[in-house]
Design a protein around this motif. Structure first.
Motif: not given
Lengths: 173, 391
Positions: A134, A138, A144, A146-147, A155, A163, B17, B28, B38-48
């Motif tokens: 991840p 980024r 960015v 944002d978590f 997660i 991971f 963005e 995606l 699973v890794r892509a879904a942990s990049v940012c809230k929007r992707w998730r």
């Protein structure tokens, strides 16, 4: 700009397009027809000497798109295996661009309705995402995180296996 | 969309963005393995948010086949005649071995507790603690280490029935055929048991015996019997049907013997799931692999293609092992099968295994440890993966 090759379709007419920053480009009509938007405008007789204005596509990506369409229009039907291979190689080289240009191509191909290029750019972006953590994603795409740290932990816990990067075995077996 | 045409290279780090939802979703959807997803879904809230959407997960599952994590084996022969106890093993798929710590997450240590693997489906294994009793058979998911004990009830009040087979299927929903075909996972599975009624002396009584099992596809289970009949249990309606094997000649020349002499991991006939509810039937005929399918989703089976094996596999044999490279039409067997592929051995004792993708006909090579000449059950990565946290 790539020149039109010998058999670029029935019509040898050149279509002019103008980028958002005022640069002019030319391509054979068969090439312009690969773009849904340009094709509709040509059919509606909007293509004149002044050129079709593309208000949201800058010169840099437009030059690439004209290149792509010209190449693909010249080789659109009745491909031999060698020609198909060559086109594949062209595509692979064509899409070797930085993420900045990749973004421009994604948006411009989508806007202009160039299906083949759109697919190519989407696949390239997906290939860049694959195999990255991840954090690396980024960095690559300038996103960015944002978590909150608590959310990140939750997660990670849900799919822990995804991971952890493989460690080399502690001893040789 | 307001893209300033004069933008220069310095400040476009944040461009992605700005990508619209539709394009982001298209991109995606091209991620073809649960690890990337699973890794892509942990990049940012929007992707998730895009990825965890139920509609998105349904679409991505219909686009890409599940990823096989590897093959499990308890390490002893499942042959009813001889049994040699060996160490349980897990052979990871190369792509999975490179991406995740399989020694930690897919270790076969749990298999020491069990006598047999009865079946595998999706990310689950069905395990038998004591040989041939079917008591406390266990559904186990190696990834999450979750398990569930199952005690099959007797089908009728009389105590004269015995279980002759137990199988795993994805969760069944009569209203949603697609869900019935979905990969089995800990939150979505059924165990199907077949029984033999000792009072029922009808000739077909033990047809649905584990020894006759030839595979699964589209949520249905398949068995074959000596008379050239293939028996299907529709996992959604739970109804059985029977049809005659489509190629009489192949049946009488090699397959009828097979049914009598061989068992599940040592067969020349298989039914394989090819995605979207489609099934293929695969069998050896001499040195060819014959593939049958049902064109246009109809009921009738027809020959689809024929793959000549020696010519297609020789190039994969590593140096030094050419001596073992003998195709023997008597002993070539399909060791196992999973979604869209079969794994086969060219002869009985060679340490060579080949995996063939039925869609692309691409052959890959696996080396078989001679001591572990055993059945192997494929285990898939969870597909779709669980994405419930923070959405």
């Amino acid at each position: 700009m790539a020149a039109a090759t010998d058999d670029a379709g029935d019509s040898n007419e050149m279509i002019r397009v103008v980028s958002s920053d005022g640069e002019h480009f030319e391509m054979p009509e068969a090439a312009a027809n690969l773009s849904l938007v340009l094709r509709h405008m040509i059919e509606d007789d909007c293509a004149d000497a002044a050129g079709i204005p593309l208000a949201v596509v800058a010169a840099k990506p437009l030059a690439k798109i004209v290149d792509y369409c010209t190449k693909h229009a010249a080789k659109s039907s009745g491909l031999t295996i060698e020609e198909a291979e060559e086109l594949k190689r062209f595509d692979a080289e064509f899409i070797e661009v930085d993420t900045d240009m990749l973004y421009d191509l994604l948006v411009a191909a989508d806007f202009m309705g160039v299906e083949g290029l759109s697919k190519l750019a989407v696949q390239r972006t997906a290939d860049l995402i694959k195999g990255k953590t991840p954090e690396q994603n980024r960095e690559t795409f300038g996103i960015v995180n944002d978590f909150t740290p608590e959310e990140e932990e939750e997660i990670c816990k849900e799919n822990e296996w995804a991971f952890q990067i493989t460690k080399p075995p502690s001893r040789l077996c | 969309m307001d893209l300033d045409g004069t933008t220069h290279d310095d400040d476009d780090d944040v461009k992605f963005e700005l990508l619209c939802d539709d394009l982001l979703e298209f991109i995606l959807l091209r991620l073809d393995s649960p690890i990337c997803l699973v890794r892509a879904a942990s990049v940012c809230k929007r992707w998730r948010h895009v990825i965890a959407d139920a509609g998105f997960l349904r679409r991505i599952c219909s686009l890409h086949r599940p990823t096989v994590a590897g093959l499990y084996s308890v390490g002893h022969q499942a042959s009813p005649i001889r049994e040699v106890k060996l160490r349980p093993i897990f052979i990871p798929s190369p792509s999975v071995a490179a991406a995740i710590d399989h020694r930690r997450h897919l270790s076969p240590v749990f298999l020491y507790m069990y006598r047999r693997i009865l079946d595998s489906c999706g990310s689950l294994l069905l395990l038998e603690p004591r040989l041939c009793t079917f008591q406390d058979i266990t559904v186990y998911e190696p990834f999450t280490r979750l398990y569930r004990l199952i005690n099959p009830p007797a089908p009728r009040e009389s105590g004269h029935c015995s279980v002759v087979g137990a199988y795993l299927l994805g969760g069944g929903d009569a209203d949603d055929e697609a869900a019935g075909c979905a990969a089995a996972s800990m939150s979505n599975f059924r165990v199907v048991c077949t029984f033999y009624d000792h009072h029922d002396r009808a000739a077909h009584a033990s047809v649905l015996d584990q020894r006759n099992f030839i595979g699964r596809a589209g949520g249905s289970l398949y068995w074959a019997t000596r008379d050239g009949k293939v028996h299907v249990l529709n996992g959604i309606t739970m109804e059985t049907s029977t049809f005659t094997f489509p190629d009489n000649e192949t049946w009488s020349s090699s397959l009828c013997l097979d049914i009598w002499l061989r068992y599940y991991h040592n067969r020349v006939l298989r039914v394989v799931d090819c995605g979207g509810g489609a099934a293929r039937m695969v069998c050896f005929a001499g040195l060819n692999l014959e593939v049958f399918s049902r064109p246009r989703g109809g009921e009738k089976w027809a020959p689809e293609k024929s793959v000549r094996l020696p010519e297609n596999t020789l190039q994969f044999v590593p140096e030094g092992l050419e001596g073992y490279y003998v195709f023997d039409s008597l002993f070539e067997t399909m060791v196992t099968a999973g979604a869209g592929f079969v794994v086969f051995a060219p002869s009985e004792d060679a340490p060579l295994l080949f995996q063939i993708d039925l869609e692309t006909e691409v052959v890959t090579f696996k080396l078989k440890d001679r001591r572990y000449n055993v059945p192997q059950f494929p285990c898939e990565l969870p597909w779709p993966p669980a994405l419930h946290a923070c959405v």
